[in-house]
Structures are given as structure tokens and as C-alpha cells.
Design a protein around this motif. Sequence first.
Motif, short mmCIF file in Angstrom:
data_model
loop_
_atom_site.label_atom_id
_atom_site.label_comp_id
_atom_site.label_asym_id
_atom_site.label_seq_id
_atom_site.Cartn_x
_atom_site.Cartn_y
_atom_site.Cartn_z
N ARG A 14 191.38 68.17 72.78
CA ARG A 14 190.82 69.46 72.67
C ARG A 14 191.43 70.56 73.80
O ARG A 14 191.62 71.73 73.12
CB ARG A 14 189.49 69.30 73.10
CG ARG A 14 188.30 70.66 72.98
CD ARG A 14 187.23 70.33 73.22
NE ARG A 14 186.32 70.17 71.82
CZ ARG A 14 185.19 69.70 71.90
NH1 ARG A 14 184.46 69.39 72.64
NH2 ARG A 14 184.71 69.51 70.32
N PRO A 15 191.88 70.20 74.77
CA PRO A 15 192.81 71.13 75.63
C PRO A 15 194.09 71.49 75.09
O PRO A 15 194.39 72.80 75.30
CB PRO A 15 192.85 70.25 77.00
CG PRO A 15 191.83 69.36 76.86
CD PRO A 15 191.80 68.90 75.46
N LEU A 16 194.64 70.73 74.51
CA LEU A 16 195.73 71.20 73.76
C LEU A 16 195.53 72.26 72.61
O LEU A 16 196.30 73.32 72.38
CB LEU A 16 196.57 69.95 73.26
CG LEU A 16 197.97 70.44 72.37
CD1 LEU A 16 198.87 71.27 73.32
CD2 LEU A 16 198.54 69.18 71.82
N ARG A 17 194.53 71.80 71.78
CA ARG A 17 193.95 72.61 70.92
C ARG A 17 193.65 74.16 71.27
O ARG A 17 194.10 75.25 70.73
CB ARG A 17 193.01 72.33 69.85
CG ARG A 17 192.64 72.98 68.53
CD ARG A 17 191.41 72.23 68.08
NE ARG A 17 191.78 70.71 67.72
CZ ARG A 17 192.73 70.15 66.69
NH1 ARG A 17 193.36 71.13 65.82
NH2 ARG A 17 192.78 69.18 66.50
N ALA A 18 192.92 74.04 72.30
CA ALA A 18 192.53 75.31 73.25
C ALA A 18 193.73 76.35 73.58
O ALA A 18 193.70 77.44 73.25
CB ALA A 18 191.52 75.25 74.13
N SER A 19 194.60 75.52 74.40
CA SER A 19 195.73 76.12 75.07
C SER A 19 196.68 76.56 73.68
O SER A 19 197.30 77.97 74.04
CB SER A 19 196.49 75.33 75.85
OG SER A 19 197.27 74.29 75.21
N PHE A 56 200.74 74.70 79.90
CA PHE A 56 199.69 73.99 79.95
C PHE A 56 199.92 73.30 78.49
O PHE A 56 199.61 71.88 78.37
CB PHE A 56 198.30 74.59 79.81
CG PHE A 56 197.23 73.59 79.75
CD1 PHE A 56 196.59 72.99 80.99
CD2 PHE A 56 196.49 73.07 78.53
CE1 PHE A 56 195.54 71.96 81.16
CE2 PHE A 56 195.64 72.32 78.64
CZ PHE A 56 195.23 71.75 79.78
N GLY A 57 200.18 73.84 77.41
CA GLY A 57 200.38 73.09 76.00
C GLY A 57 201.55 72.07 76.37
O GLY A 57 201.43 70.83 75.65
N ILE A 58 202.84 72.54 76.87
CA ILE A 58 203.90 71.53 77.08
C ILE A 58 203.37 70.28 77.78
O ILE A 58 203.56 69.29 77.54
CB ILE A 58 205.02 72.28 77.76
CG1 ILE A 58 205.66 73.26 76.95
CG2 ILE A 58 206.28 71.31 78.05
CD1 ILE A 58 206.46 74.26 77.75
N LEU A 59 202.54 70.51 78.94
CA LEU A 59 202.02 69.54 79.88
C LEU A 59 201.09 68.44 79.13
O LEU A 59 201.27 67.31 79.01
CB LEU A 59 201.51 70.13 81.02
CG LEU A 59 202.42 70.68 82.01
CD1 LEU A 59 201.58 71.17 83.35
CD2 LEU A 59 203.61 69.62 82.55
N ALA A 60 200.08 69.22 78.24
CA ALA A 60 199.15 68.41 77.41
C ALA A 60 200.34 67.57 76.53
O ALA A 60 199.50 66.51 76.06
CB ALA A 60 198.01 69.45 76.69
N THR A 61 201.22 68.17 75.76
CA THR A 61 201.79 67.41 74.95
C THR A 61 202.41 66.30 75.54
O THR A 61 202.36 65.29 74.97
CB THR A 61 202.81 68.38 74.17
OG1 THR A 61 202.04 69.52 73.68
CG2 THR A 61 203.60 67.52 73.19
N ALA A 75 206.61 71.78 71.31
CA ALA A 75 205.54 72.41 72.28
C ALA A 75 206.43 73.66 73.19
O ALA A 75 205.87 74.39 73.85
CB ALA A 75 205.04 71.43 73.25
N ILE A 76 207.57 73.39 73.28
CA ILE A 76 208.52 74.41 74.20
C ILE A 76 208.56 75.61 73.56
O ILE A 76 209.09 76.91 74.23
CB ILE A 76 209.79 73.81 74.37
CG1 ILE A 76 209.64 72.72 75.46
CG2 ILE A 76 210.71 74.78 75.28
CD1 ILE A 76 210.80 71.61 75.69
#
Length: 105
Positions: A14-19, A56-61, A75-76
Motif C-alpha cells: 500500500r505505501p508503494l502504491r500510494a507513493s 520513497f518508491g525506490i526505497l519501498a521497492t 522504480a528509478i
Amino acid sequence: MTADSVPAPRLARRPLRASATIELVSLAVLLVNIATGNAREIAALFGPVHGVAWLFGILATRRDPRRSTGATLRAIIPGIGGLLALRALEQADAQAAPDTGSGAR
């Protein structure tokens, strides 16, 4: 059963989807802003929002147990990288999930 054999629950992403959504929307706002006159206030607000959502998306991935080099590289990509990484991770889940529709018990 090991932790790697259990698919990541949908709520864990969910955090990745939101970001990824915030990243895409903020990029769209920035591009519209450039096309309509480049108001500095909008750029000053949405530029950092876009950057933080991208990082945040990179880190969540990277933290996802099903990550791969391809998902991380996707993600990059600024703007749509989070959505591409999310798609790659969900495809990895689908490939790793056992066939439950066979009817065998």
C-alpha cells in the motif's frame, strides 16, 4: 514454509502504491504548470513532493521481499517508475503463487 515462499500481502504494498500515485500526479501537475506559464509557487510545492514520492518508491521497492533487479531499475524511472515496479512485483507474486485452481486437496 519459508518467508520467501509466502506472497507479500496486498496491504504491504500500500505505501508503494500510494507513493507511485503521488509521484505520477505530482509529475502531471509540474508538466501542466510548465505548459501554462510556470508559476514558481506551484513548482516550489510540487517539485519536492514529486522528489520525495520518487525516492520513497525506490526505497519501498528495495524493501519488498519479491524485488528483483528489474523491479528496482523500473522504480528509478521518474514519473512512472513506481507504477512499473509495482506491476513487476505483482507479476512476481503471480508467478510464485501455487496453482490453487487445480482442485487437488
